[in-house]
Design a protein around this motif. Sequence first.
Motif, PDB file in Angstrom:
ATOM      1  N   PHE A  37       0.909  -1.170  -0.480  1.00  0.00           N
ATOM      2  CA  PHE A  37       0.463   0.208  -0.126  1.00  0.00           C
ATOM      3  C   PHE A  37       1.042   0.864   0.258  1.00  0.00           C
ATOM      4  O   PHE A  37       1.879   1.414   0.357  1.00  0.00           O
ATOM      5  CB  PHE A  37      -0.891   0.409   1.129  1.00  0.00           C
ATOM      6  CG  PHE A  37      -1.845  -1.288   1.202  1.00  0.00           C
ATOM      7  CD1 PHE A  37      -1.807  -2.156   1.208  1.00  0.00           C
ATOM      8  CD2 PHE A  37      -3.184  -0.805   1.095  1.00  0.00           C
ATOM      9  CE1 PHE A  37      -2.639  -3.931   1.934  1.00  0.00           C
ATOM     10  CE2 PHE A  37      -4.231  -1.920   1.387  1.00  0.00           C
ATOM     11  CZ  PHE A  37      -3.801  -2.752   1.774  1.00  0.00           C
ATOM     12  N   ARG A  38       0.218   2.126  -0.111  1.00  0.00           N
ATOM     13  CA  ARG A  38       1.138   3.696  -0.750  1.00  0.00           C
ATOM     14  C   ARG A  38       0.422   4.569  -0.039  1.00  0.00           C
ATOM     15  O   ARG A  38      -0.733   4.705   0.048  1.00  0.00           O
ATOM     16  CB  ARG A  38       1.498   3.963  -1.801  1.00  0.00           C
ATOM     17  CG  ARG A  38       0.466   4.563  -2.529  1.00  0.00           C
ATOM     18  CD  ARG A  38       1.444   4.366  -3.948  1.00  0.00           C
ATOM     19  NE  ARG A  38       0.676   5.435  -4.618  1.00  0.00           N
ATOM     20  CZ  ARG A  38       0.741   5.213  -6.537  1.00  0.00           C
ATOM     21  NH1 ARG A  38       2.004   5.498  -6.418  1.00  0.00           N
ATOM     22  NH2 ARG A  38      -0.651   6.357  -7.136  1.00  0.00           N
ATOM     23  N   GLN A  39       0.341   5.877   0.637  1.00  0.00           N
ATOM     24  CA  GLN A  39      -0.323   6.941   1.763  1.00  0.00           C
ATOM     25  C   GLN A  39       1.017   8.283   0.948  1.00  0.00           C
ATOM     26  O   GLN A  39       1.864   8.870   1.784  1.00  0.00           O
ATOM     27  CB  GLN A  39      -0.648   6.513   3.113  1.00  0.00           C
ATOM     28  CG  GLN A  39      -1.274   7.630   3.544  1.00  0.00           C
ATOM     29  CD  GLN A  39      -1.754   7.578   4.484  1.00  0.00           C
ATOM     30  OE1 GLN A  39      -0.876   6.405   5.706  1.00  0.00           O
ATOM     31  NE2 GLN A  39      -3.083   7.945   4.877  1.00  0.00           N
ATOM     32  N   ALA A  40       0.056   8.922   0.260  1.00  0.00           N
ATOM     33  CA  ALA A  40       0.919  10.161   0.266  1.00  0.00           C
ATOM     34  C   ALA A  40       0.696  11.489   1.223  1.00  0.00           C
ATOM     35  O   ALA A  40      -0.547  10.865   1.391  1.00  0.00           O
ATOM     36  CB  ALA A  40       0.675  10.395  -1.901  1.00  0.00           C
ATOM     37  N   PRO A  41       1.130  11.949   1.571  1.00  0.00           N
ATOM     38  CA  PRO A  41       1.011  13.181   2.402  1.00  0.00           C
ATOM     39  C   PRO A  41      -0.492  13.525   1.972  1.00  0.00           C
ATOM     40  O   PRO A  41      -1.152  13.742   0.569  1.00  0.00           O
ATOM     41  CB  PRO A  41       1.861  14.421   1.913  1.00  0.00           C
ATOM     42  CG  PRO A  41       2.961  14.644   1.348  1.00  0.00           C
ATOM     43  CD  PRO A  41       2.987  12.613   0.806  1.00  0.00           C
ATOM     44  N   GLY A  42      -0.788  14.038   2.902  1.00  0.00           N
ATOM     45  CA  GLY A  42      -3.036  14.112   2.916  1.00  0.00           C
ATOM     46  C   GLY A  42      -3.905  13.280   1.883  1.00  0.00           C
ATOM     47  O   GLY A  42      -5.115  13.927   2.305  1.00  0.00           O
ATOM     48  N   LYS A  43      -3.459  12.916   1.569  1.00  0.00           N
ATOM     49  CA  LYS A  43      -4.167  11.046   1.097  1.00  0.00           C
ATOM     50  C   LYS A  43      -3.896  10.344   2.053  1.00  0.00           C
ATOM     51  O   LYS A  43      -3.927   9.634   2.737  1.00  0.00           O
ATOM     52  CB  LYS A  43      -3.781  11.116  -0.179  1.00  0.00           C
ATOM     53  CG  LYS A  43      -3.747  12.568  -1.093  1.00  0.00           C
ATOM     54  CD  LYS A  43      -3.212  12.249  -2.514  1.00  0.00           C
ATOM     55  CE  LYS A  43      -2.740  13.305  -3.586  1.00  0.00           C
ATOM     56  NZ  LYS A  43      -2.753  12.512  -4.703  1.00  0.00           N
ATOM     57  N   ALA A  92       5.251   9.022  -2.204  1.00  0.00           N
ATOM     58  CA  ALA A  92       4.719   8.676  -0.589  1.00  0.00           C
ATOM     59  C   ALA A  92       5.513   7.725   0.956  1.00  0.00           C
ATOM     60  O   ALA A  92       6.396   6.675  -0.108  1.00  0.00           O
ATOM     61  CB  ALA A  92       2.889   7.752  -1.608  1.00  0.00           C
ATOM     62  N   VAL A  93       4.734   6.816   1.053  1.00  0.00           N
ATOM     63  CA  VAL A  93       5.365   5.741   2.462  1.00  0.00           C
ATOM     64  C   VAL A  93       4.185   4.888   1.602  1.00  0.00           C
ATOM     65  O   VAL A  93       3.670   4.841   1.582  1.00  0.00           O
ATOM     66  CB  VAL A  93       5.135   6.448   3.766  1.00  0.00           C
ATOM     67  CG1 VAL A  93       5.084   5.038   4.753  1.00  0.00           C
ATOM     68  CG2 VAL A  93       5.417   8.023   4.124  1.00  0.00           C
ATOM     69  N   TYR A  94       5.662   3.646   1.154  1.00  0.00           N
ATOM     70  CA  TYR A  94       5.186   2.856   0.653  1.00  0.00           C
ATOM     71  C   TYR A  94       5.560   1.628   2.345  1.00  0.00           C
ATOM     72  O   TYR A  94       6.453   1.443   2.554  1.00  0.00           O
ATOM     73  CB  TYR A  94       5.830   2.228   0.022  1.00  0.00           C
ATOM     74  CG  TYR A  94       5.853   3.191  -1.327  1.00  0.00           C
ATOM     75  CD1 TYR A  94       5.640   4.065  -1.890  1.00  0.00           C
ATOM     76  CD2 TYR A  94       4.891   2.309  -2.637  1.00  0.00           C
ATOM     77  CE1 TYR A  94       5.891   4.583  -2.800  1.00  0.00           C
ATOM     78  CE2 TYR A  94       4.390   3.058  -3.969  1.00  0.00           C
ATOM     79  CZ  TYR A  94       4.810   4.391  -3.819  1.00  0.00           C
ATOM     80  OH  TYR A  94       4.770   4.723  -5.147  1.00  0.00           O
ATOM     81  N   TYR A  95       4.134   0.668   1.933  1.00  0.00           N
ATOM     82  CA  TYR A  95       3.338  -0.352   3.555  1.00  0.00           C
ATOM     83  C   TYR A  95       3.206  -1.629   2.933  1.00  0.00           C
ATOM     84  O   TYR A  95       3.066  -1.535   1.681  1.00  0.00           O
ATOM     85  CB  TYR A  95       2.618   0.261   3.957  1.00  0.00           C
ATOM     86  CG  TYR A  95       2.657   1.209   5.524  1.00  0.00           C
ATOM     87  CD1 TYR A  95       2.418   2.848   4.566  1.00  0.00           C
ATOM     88  CD2 TYR A  95       3.173   2.185   6.062  1.00  0.00           C
ATOM     89  CE1 TYR A  95       1.861   3.458   5.017  1.00  0.00           C
ATOM     90  CE2 TYR A  95       3.439   3.289   6.384  1.00  0.00           C
ATOM     91  CZ  TYR A  95       3.051   3.931   6.203  1.00  0.00           C
ATOM     92  OH  TYR A  95       2.350   5.333   7.505  1.00  0.00           O
ATOM     93  N   CYS A  96       4.168  -2.805   3.652  1.00  0.00           N
ATOM     94  CA  CYS A  96       3.914  -3.717   3.075  1.00  0.00           C
ATOM     95  C   CYS A  96       2.868  -4.180   4.134  1.00  0.00           C
ATOM     96  O   CYS A  96       2.968  -3.941   5.089  1.00  0.00           O
ATOM     97  CB  CYS A  96       5.040  -4.677   3.189  1.00  0.00           C
ATOM     98  SG  CYS A  96       6.050  -4.967   4.395  1.00  0.00           S
ATOM     99  N   ALA A  97       1.831  -5.217   4.276  1.00  0.00           N
ATOM    100  CA  ALA A  97       0.953  -6.009   5.475  1.00  0.00           C
ATOM    101  C   ALA A  97       1.145  -7.572   4.276  1.00  0.00           C
ATOM    102  O   ALA A  97       0.875  -7.700   3.207  1.00  0.00           O
ATOM    103  CB  ALA A  97      -0.203  -5.126   4.873  1.00  0.00           C
ATOM    104  N   ALA A  98      -0.236  -7.722   5.915  1.00  0.00           N
ATOM    105  CA  ALA A  98       0.253  -8.932   5.552  1.00  0.00           C
ATOM    106  C   ALA A  98      -1.550  -9.747   5.710  1.00  0.00           C
ATOM    107  O   ALA A  98      -2.401  -8.935   6.694  1.00  0.00           O
ATOM    108  CB  ALA A  98       0.912 -10.266   6.627  1.00  0.00           C
TER     109      ALA A  98
END
Length: 128
Positions: A37-43, A92-98
């Motif tokens: 997943f990713r999360q950009a500032p303000g999104k 963005a900040v990229y996250y991995c998740a399970a």
Amino acid sequence: EVQLQASGGGLVQAGGSLRLSCAASGFSFDEYAIGWFRQAPGKEREGVLCIGSNDGSTHHTDSMKGRFTISSDNAKNTVYLQMNSLKPEDTAVYYCAARYTFDGYGCSITGPYEYDYWGQGTLVTVSS
């Protein structure tokens, strides 16, 4: 202890490439799907790609098609996100998740709510 360690982020020029890694530990890797997943500032956080650990099936968000690919090295409990032709809007900040799937077959990247465990994220910055 469940751990998902994302790494590989950094600063890259537009048009460049990066490969992110997600090293998993503390759970039965072959019973889970791994998603990026990713999360950009303000999104809001948005799905990028996921992979079923046992069958290698993948699913992507439409906007990522063609530029991003996902792969898995089950011997290392590690999932990779290869990002090519990067654009400034990929910053963005990229996250991995399970996500627990019982048998590790198939995956879904509809939303963050589907996922059980999260890593700390790695920052990707694409300059124009």
